[in-house]
Design a protein around this motif. Structure first.
Motif, mmCIF file in Angstrom:
data_model
loop_
_atom_site.group_PDB
_atom_site.id
_atom_site.type_symbol
_atom_site.label_atom_id
_atom_site.label_comp_id
_atom_site.label_asym_id
_atom_site.label_seq_id
_atom_site.Cartn_x
_atom_site.Cartn_y
_atom_site.Cartn_z
ATOM 1 N N GLY A 254 -2.333 -0.816 2.004
ATOM 2 C CA GLY A 254 -2.472 -0.992 0.597
ATOM 3 C C GLY A 254 -3.721 -0.399 0.395
ATOM 4 O O GLY A 254 -4.688 -0.112 1.078
ATOM 5 N N ASP A 255 -4.026 0.242 -0.879
ATOM 6 C CA ASP A 255 -5.028 0.809 -1.207
ATOM 7 C C ASP A 255 -6.202 -0.118 -1.704
ATOM 8 O O ASP A 255 -7.378 0.331 -2.158
ATOM 9 C CB ASP A 255 -5.023 2.129 -2.080
ATOM 10 N N LYS A 256 -6.016 -1.378 -1.834
ATOM 11 C CA LYS A 256 -6.859 -2.300 -2.307
ATOM 12 C C LYS A 256 -7.816 -2.856 -1.072
ATOM 13 O O LYS A 256 -7.551 -3.523 -0.379
ATOM 14 C CB LYS A 256 -6.209 -3.625 -2.936
ATOM 15 N N GLY A 258 -10.617 -4.724 1.254
ATOM 16 C CA GLY A 258 -11.076 -5.872 1.345
ATOM 17 C C GLY A 258 -11.796 -6.377 2.577
ATOM 18 O O GLY A 258 -11.932 -5.344 3.373
ATOM 19 N N ALA A 259 -12.404 -7.323 3.050
ATOM 20 C CA ALA A 259 -13.430 -7.845 4.297
ATOM 21 C C ALA A 259 -12.501 -7.411 5.476
ATOM 22 O O ALA A 259 -13.235 -7.206 6.385
ATOM 23 C CB ALA A 259 -13.783 -9.455 4.072
ATOM 24 N N PHE A 260 -11.155 -7.751 5.436
ATOM 25 C CA PHE A 260 -10.458 -7.476 6.701
ATOM 26 C C PHE A 260 -10.277 -5.968 7.097
ATOM 27 O O PHE A 260 -9.634 -5.658 7.928
ATOM 28 C CB PHE A 260 -9.250 -8.252 6.943
ATOM 29 N N ALA A 261 -10.711 -5.239 6.062
ATOM 30 C CA ALA A 261 -10.788 -3.709 6.487
ATOM 31 C C ALA A 261 -9.658 -2.744 6.703
ATOM 32 O O ALA A 261 -9.622 -1.997 7.486
ATOM 33 C CB ALA A 261 -11.736 -3.460 7.385
ATOM 34 N N SER A 262 -8.284 -3.249 6.394
ATOM 35 C CA SER A 262 -7.167 -2.661 7.095
ATOM 36 C C SER A 262 -6.963 -1.387 6.429
ATOM 37 O O SER A 262 -6.448 -0.438 6.987
ATOM 38 C CB SER A 262 -5.761 -3.356 6.768
ATOM 39 N N TYR A 263 -7.531 -1.027 5.046
ATOM 40 C CA TYR A 263 -7.478 0.184 4.619
ATOM 41 C C TYR A 263 -8.536 1.216 5.307
ATOM 42 O O TYR A 263 -7.809 2.309 5.706
ATOM 43 C CB TYR A 263 -8.042 0.179 3.125
ATOM 44 N N ARG A 264 -9.648 1.045 5.428
ATOM 45 C CA ARG A 264 -10.420 1.760 6.098
ATOM 46 C C ARG A 264 -10.143 1.986 7.881
ATOM 47 O O ARG A 264 -10.116 3.115 8.247
ATOM 48 C CB ARG A 264 -12.142 1.001 6.286
ATOM 49 N N VAL A 282 0.056 5.221 2.098
ATOM 50 C CA VAL A 282 -0.775 4.232 1.437
ATOM 51 C C VAL A 282 -0.220 3.589 0.205
ATOM 52 O O VAL A 282 0.365 4.747 -0.723
ATOM 53 C CB VAL A 282 -2.051 5.031 1.026
ATOM 54 N N LEU A 283 -0.098 2.204 0.058
ATOM 55 C CA LEU A 283 0.705 1.809 -1.228
ATOM 56 C C LEU A 283 -0.130 1.774 -2.247
ATOM 57 O O LEU A 283 -1.288 0.562 -1.994
ATOM 58 C CB LEU A 283 1.439 0.774 -0.785
ATOM 59 N N PRO A 284 -0.436 2.323 -3.371
ATOM 60 C CA PRO A 284 -0.953 1.920 -4.366
ATOM 61 C C PRO A 284 -1.068 0.574 -5.183
ATOM 62 O O PRO A 284 0.289 -0.045 -5.281
ATOM 63 C CB PRO A 284 -0.727 3.054 -5.594
ATOM 64 N N GLY A 285 -2.118 0.016 -5.313
ATOM 65 C CA GLY A 285 -2.091 -1.318 -6.181
ATOM 66 C C GLY A 285 -1.599 -2.420 -5.135
ATOM 67 O O GLY A 285 -1.480 -3.501 -5.654
ATOM 68 N N VAL A 286 -1.451 -2.375 -3.895
ATOM 69 C CA VAL A 286 -1.121 -3.133 -2.826
ATOM 70 C C VAL A 286 -2.393 -3.792 -2.142
ATOM 71 O O VAL A 286 -3.156 -2.975 -1.625
ATOM 72 C CB VAL A 286 -0.030 -2.475 -1.938
ATOM 73 N N SER A 287 -2.607 -4.874 -1.941
ATOM 74 C CA SER A 287 -3.668 -5.653 -1.055
ATOM 75 C C SER A 287 -3.071 -5.969 0.258
ATOM 76 O O SER A 287 -1.873 -5.865 0.624
ATOM 77 C CB SER A 287 -4.048 -7.049 -1.911
ATOM 78 N N GLU A 296 7.701 -6.714 -3.126
ATOM 79 C CA GLU A 296 7.817 -5.364 -3.649
ATOM 80 C C GLU A 296 7.116 -4.438 -2.464
ATOM 81 O O GLU A 296 7.480 -3.503 -1.907
ATOM 82 C CB GLU A 296 7.072 -5.073 -4.881
ATOM 83 N N ALA A 297 6.012 -5.102 -2.008
ATOM 84 C CA ALA A 297 4.926 -4.644 -1.032
ATOM 85 C C ALA A 297 5.790 -4.303 0.138
ATOM 86 O O ALA A 297 5.891 -3.260 1.024
ATOM 87 C CB ALA A 297 3.662 -5.191 -0.880
ATOM 88 N N THR A 298 6.396 -5.401 0.723
ATOM 89 C CA THR A 298 7.022 -5.459 2.098
ATOM 90 C C THR A 298 8.037 -4.563 1.989
ATOM 91 O O THR A 298 8.613 -3.973 3.036
ATOM 92 C CB THR A 298 7.263 -6.984 2.351
ATOM 93 N N GLY A 299 8.969 -4.663 0.923
ATOM 94 C CA GLY A 299 10.061 -3.803 0.753
ATOM 95 C C GLY A 299 9.711 -2.194 1.110
ATOM 96 O O GLY A 299 10.365 -1.377 1.621
ATOM 97 N N LYS A 300 8.551 -1.777 0.274
ATOM 98 C CA LYS A 300 8.288 -0.344 0.684
ATOM 99 C C LYS A 300 7.610 -0.198 1.859
ATOM 100 O O LYS A 300 7.886 0.900 2.791
ATOM 101 C CB LYS A 300 6.998 -0.190 -0.397
ATOM 102 N N ALA A 301 7.201 -1.192 2.583
ATOM 103 C CA ALA A 301 6.803 -1.069 4.058
ATOM 104 C C ALA A 301 7.952 -0.736 4.872
ATOM 105 O O ALA A 301 8.078 0.135 5.846
ATOM 106 C CB ALA A 301 5.779 -2.236 4.628
ATOM 107 N N LEU A 302 8.905 -1.677 4.534
ATOM 108 C CA LEU A 302 10.222 -1.465 5.622
ATOM 109 C C LEU A 302 10.949 -0.321 5.072
ATOM 110 O O LEU A 302 11.767 0.108 5.872
ATOM 111 C CB LEU A 302 11.051 -2.975 5.258
#
Length: 313
Positions: A254-256, A258-264, A282-287, A296-302
């Motif tokens: 996701g493009d939000k 955070g500390a666990f740095a999955s985006y980076r 990269v899913l917009p607006g997703v944490s 919605e997020a897991t559906g797009k990932a799948l």
């Protein structure tokens, strides 16, 4: 989220000196006389097989005709290993190969069609395991992180040497009879976190996921055995990815940030992986934690992961 026609079978998998606990998600109309592609699903740090790796992604993959197997890491969940709550990268990476060993001995497994889907910290271990075990033919990471990198950064307050000194002191104390130090990685409640000035999106959403009925599970203790966490300080999930990570790769983030740095870290892995076939979604607006269980997020990932595995397995 499990389909009514999906069968879930618990199994014990022989490991280095103890059994690993796993749940196998069989698709509807499973026929043991046939051979199936299999996706191993690996849980996040501090999680267990009943949470997102199993009840979301494992169940969804089974609905799409794959066999999925969600397993508990050594020292965690229902898997064996003492002391408990050890987060050691050597064991976490090695667990994948024991699961593959189990699979290739099953007559219904197509041994040339074994993939991995892993979430958060489990994804970092999966990257390292995929580099080592060439029986893994394709890898999808979901909100993937690199716990070794985090241990050198925020998990040690950016002072890993001081952390290692404290680990050494605790290990000496335990060798002399003192009780273990088990650290919960998260605040007890979201309200407690906010009252104590914790505002990071990943910390707050992790607490909401793990500490409330949304995702809470008795065996997912979000805890580290402090005296045993030192091995993470010098470990890096992406070490040698430029050379050894050659299998097809799908990275979902996701493009939000955070500390666990999955985006980076997802961006970094995409750039470093040697895979000739690699995709970054990269899913917009997703944490980070939207990708654990939010439909919605897991559906797009799948929507990306299912065709990816159909293509490469």
């Amino acid at each position: 989220m499990t389909d009514a026609n999906t069968t879930i079978t618990p199994v014990k998998i022989p490991g280095v000196a103890w059994d690993l606990a796993a749940d196998i998600y069989f698709p509807a109309n499973f026929d043991e006389a046939l051979k199936y592609p299999v996706v191993i699903t690996a849980h996040p740090t501090g999680s267990d097989k009943e949470q997102t790796s199993g009840n979301v992604y494992g169940a969804a993959l089974a609905k799409e005709g794959f066999v999925a197997i969600a397993f508990d890491a050594s020292f965690q969940g229902e898997s064996g290993g003492e002391p408990r709550f050890v987060e050691d990268p050597g064991f976490r990476v090695g667990d994948f190969s024991f699961v593959v060993d189990y699979l290739v001995a099953q007559p219904w497994v197509d041994e040339d069609k074994i993939g991995v889907l892993a979430i958060c910290g489990g994804a970092g271990y999966a990257v390292a395991a995929t580099m080592i075990d060439r029986r893994i033919k394709a890898l999808t990471t979901i909100a993937g992180s690199n716990v070794g990198r985090l241990m050198r950064e925020g998990f040690s307050n950016y002072d890993p040497i001081a952390m290692l000194e404290a680990v050494a002191a605790q290990r000496t104390a335990e060798a002399r009879g003192q009780a273990e130090q088990i650290n919960d990685l998260l605040p007890p409640t979201v309200e407690f976190a906010k009252e104590n000035g914790l505002t990071d999106i990943d910390v707050l959403e992790a607490t909401e996921y793990y500490k409330t009925p949304r995702g809470q599970h008795d065996r997912a203790c979000t805890s580290f055995n402090f005296a045993r966490q030192g091995a993470l300080a010098t470990w890096d999930a992406y070490d040698h990815a430029e050379t050894f990570l050659t299998q097809p790769l799908l990275i979902v983030i996701g493009d939000k940030p955070g500390a666990f740095a999955s985006y980076r870290l997802g961006m970094e892995l995409y750039g470093r992986a040697a895979s000739k076939e690699k995709d970054l979604l990269v899913l917009p607006g997703v944490s980070h934690y939207d990708l654990y269980d939010q439909p919605e997020a897991t559906g797009k990932a799948l929507e990306a992961a299912v065709p990816f595995f159909h293509k490469h397995l």
